[in-house]
Structures are given as structure tokens and as C-alpha cells.
Scaffold this active site. Sequence first.
Site, PDB file in Angstrom:
ATOM      1  N   ASN A  34      -1.572  15.666  -3.338  1.00  0.00           N
ATOM      2  CA  ASN A  34      -1.225  15.596  -2.061  1.00  0.00           C
ATOM      3  C   ASN A  34       0.273  16.013  -2.013  1.00  0.00           C
ATOM      4  OD1 ASN A  34      -0.106  13.346  -3.273  1.00  0.00           O
ATOM      5  ND2 ASN A  34      -0.508  11.811  -1.385  1.00  0.00           N
ATOM      6  N   TYR A 145       2.119  -1.323  -8.116  1.00  0.00           N
ATOM      7  CA  TYR A 145       1.928  -0.529  -9.090  1.00  0.00           C
ATOM      8  C   TYR A 145       0.819  -1.056  -9.919  1.00  0.00           C
ATOM      9  CZ  TYR A 145       1.960   3.153 -12.778  1.00  0.00           C
ATOM     10  OH  TYR A 145       1.693   4.135 -13.724  1.00  0.00           O
ATOM     11  N   TYR A 159     -18.248  -0.459 -11.093  1.00  0.00           N
ATOM     12  CA  TYR A 159     -19.096   0.579 -10.722  1.00  0.00           C
ATOM     13  C   TYR A 159     -19.938   0.937 -12.289  1.00  0.00           C
ATOM     14  CZ  TYR A 159     -17.766   2.196  -6.093  1.00  0.00           C
ATOM     15  OH  TYR A 159     -17.363   2.287  -4.676  1.00  0.00           O
TER      16      TYR A 159
END
Length: 312
Positions: A34, A145, A159
Site C-alpha cells: 500500500n 506493533y 489457522y
Amino acid sequence: MRKKILVTGGAGFLGSHLCEKLLMEGHEVFCLDNFFTGQKQNVVHLLSNPFFELIRHDITMPFFIEADEIYNLACPASPIHYQYNPIKTIKTSVVGSVNMLGLAKRIKAKILQASTSEVYGDPEIHPQTEEYWGNVNPIGPRACYDEGKRCAETLFMDYHNQNKVKIKILRIFNIFGPRMHPNDGRVVSNFIVQALKNKDITIYGDGSQTRSFCYVDDFIDGMIKFMDTPESVIGPVNIGNPEEFTILELAENIIRLTGSKSKLTYKPLPEDDPMQRQPDINKIKKLINWEPVTSLEEGLKQTIDYFKNTII
Ligand code: NAD
Ligand code: UDP
């Protein structure tokens, strides 16, 4: 075999070196960024390669592509940049990881998370081994962070456990080299730019805090080898150079190597600034037979040459 590889944060300092190396190895690379802290300039030399694609996208939004591997590097890494918009920083680590893990699950890609030594916070054990759970202030200025990266590790493990996603977690300790952003406030780039301009070198605190600096080429080599380990290897694994220096020693080295007339000036130590940091790299050594080969002095010379050509 030519693999299709997605690199998020590919136009940043580490991402651009990674894209370059993966292309050199004959792979097809999708560089997603980005451009918050990354720059087109970092990858402009790759644009003419037909196997390179540059995509402007923010990983806090879902993204779909077919790929064999994903390196998830998107996240501002320097304290001044990640503290500029802390909510965005934590979203990038958390929402961004959910998006990239969802993608990896759907397309059955292997995914590597660029985690950090910051998950150890201001460590109470030294050097830091992967078993150490860390000492992080959850509400301090570095939390967006540190806690974002810690939560990303949790998401990667979940996951993996719940959906069998093929994951790799790499805890990266201070990397330096060409293409660091000259204004991003990290210590190596700050000191080199200050020294080359004969300006005061800004030591935060008394300079006795330590860091262990690893040259970017060594790191990229290790990261790719770690990605290529068997599926059963998931980490987390530390990567970095265990040679430890005080910030004062770093400043002295840079003044000597640049022949600078700069003087030292002392500024307050930022809140929650870790006092010491040194990776225990025994795990990665055994796993992929990797250790850094570039000395601090050699790496600094390369980085100084880069800054001489870009900022002066
Ligand atoms: P960098 O700031 O140069 O690169 C980060 C890249 O991510 C930039 O190009 C930025 O524009 C992009 N980015 C940021 N937010 C994004 C978003 N929401 N969507 C898409 N792109 C986004 O930093 P770096 O030093 O190259 O670090 C790369 C990764 O490695 C980071 O995840 C960082 O946390 C991790 N890391 C780096 C170090 C180090 O010493 N350089 C140490 C530990 C961990
Ligand atoms: N630092 C410094 N002067 C500077 C920039 C940083 O003394 O101009 C110190 C900083 O306080 C920290 C160390 O150098 O103790 C490393 O800082 P950096 O921001 O590079 O990385 P991190 O703290 O995330 O390891």
C-alpha cells in the site's frame, strides 16, 4: 519448478530484497504493497521483468490471487512509522493476517509470517530463545506493533491447528542494509545519514542498550531456506546475527567508517525501549544449516555506500 509467490509489503526494505532474490531464483513474484512506508523506487528495477507484478493493495482488505507461497511482510517496522497510526498498525497485523491466512487456506498456499524479536518485549532472559514468552507492555507506545505481531502469531498457529494451513513463523531480529528508508528513524539509517551529513549523532538514553544487527543478504537467504523446510517445520524460529553491540559502539563504528566529523548528542530514551536484545539462533542453525556470514563492519560499509549514492 517456477512457483507463484505473493510478497506482501514487497516494496519495503526487506520485501524488495526478497522479491529480487525470488525472481533471481526463477519464480513468478506478485509484490503487494500500500506504499505506506515502502516505495516504488525500491522495486522499479524489477518492473521490466515479465515475471514480476506490482499490486497496490492494503492487506486490511481481502485480496484474492492464485499462489503457491505467501510471505507476509506487510507492516510498518520502524517505531516512528508504526506509532504514527497505531490503530492502523495493529489492524495490519491482525486483520491483515486474517485476510492472508484466509487466502492461504482457500488456495492451499504455504504462508510465512514476518514476526519479530519485539514479541519478547524488554526481555528478562538473555539471549532470547524461542521458548521465552516475553515481557511486553500491552498498553505502551510499542504495543500496537508488539501485541499486533503476537496476535498474528496466535492467528497463524490457530489457522494451522484448526484448518491445517501450512504456516511458518520467523522471529526477525534487527536487519539492516541498503534500501532502509533514510527517514524511518531506525538506528542504523539514522546514524549513517547523520554521519554522512556531519550532523550530531542522536544517542537515545546513555547508549548502553544493545542490539544485534544482521545484514539483509544473510537474512533473505535464511528466510527463503526456512520457507523451503518440510511442512512439519512451523516455528517460531529466531533469525538474526547473535553478535551484540551497544548503541554507543554502533555509533563509534559508523563515525569511523564514514570518517565523519559528527559529535554524539544524548536524547531521552523512548518509553519501553528494550535494554538488550540478542537472538539465540541454535534452532535455525540446526534446521537449515544457516548462520550469518557478513560482519557488522562489512554490512555497514555496503550500507554506507548505498546512502552515499542516494542521499548525497
Ligand atoms: P518496511 O516498512 O520497509 O516494509 C513494510 C512494507 O509493508 C512497506 O512497503 C509498507 O508500505 C507495507 N505495508 C504496511 N502496511 C501495509 C498494509 N496495510 N497493506 C499493504 N502493505 C503494507 O519494513 P521492513 O523492515 O521491510 O519490514 C518488513 C517486515 O519484517 C515487517 O512485517 C516487519 O515487522 C518485519 N520485521 C522487520 C525487521 C527489521 O529489522 N527490518 C525486524 C523484525 C521484523
Ligand atoms: N536509537 C538511538 N538513536 C536513534 C535511533 C535509535 O539511540 O537515532 C536507539 C533506540 O532507542 C533503540 C535502538 O537504537 O534502543 C534501536 O532502535 P531502532 O528504532 O532501530 O529499533 P528497535 O528499537 O525496534 O530495535
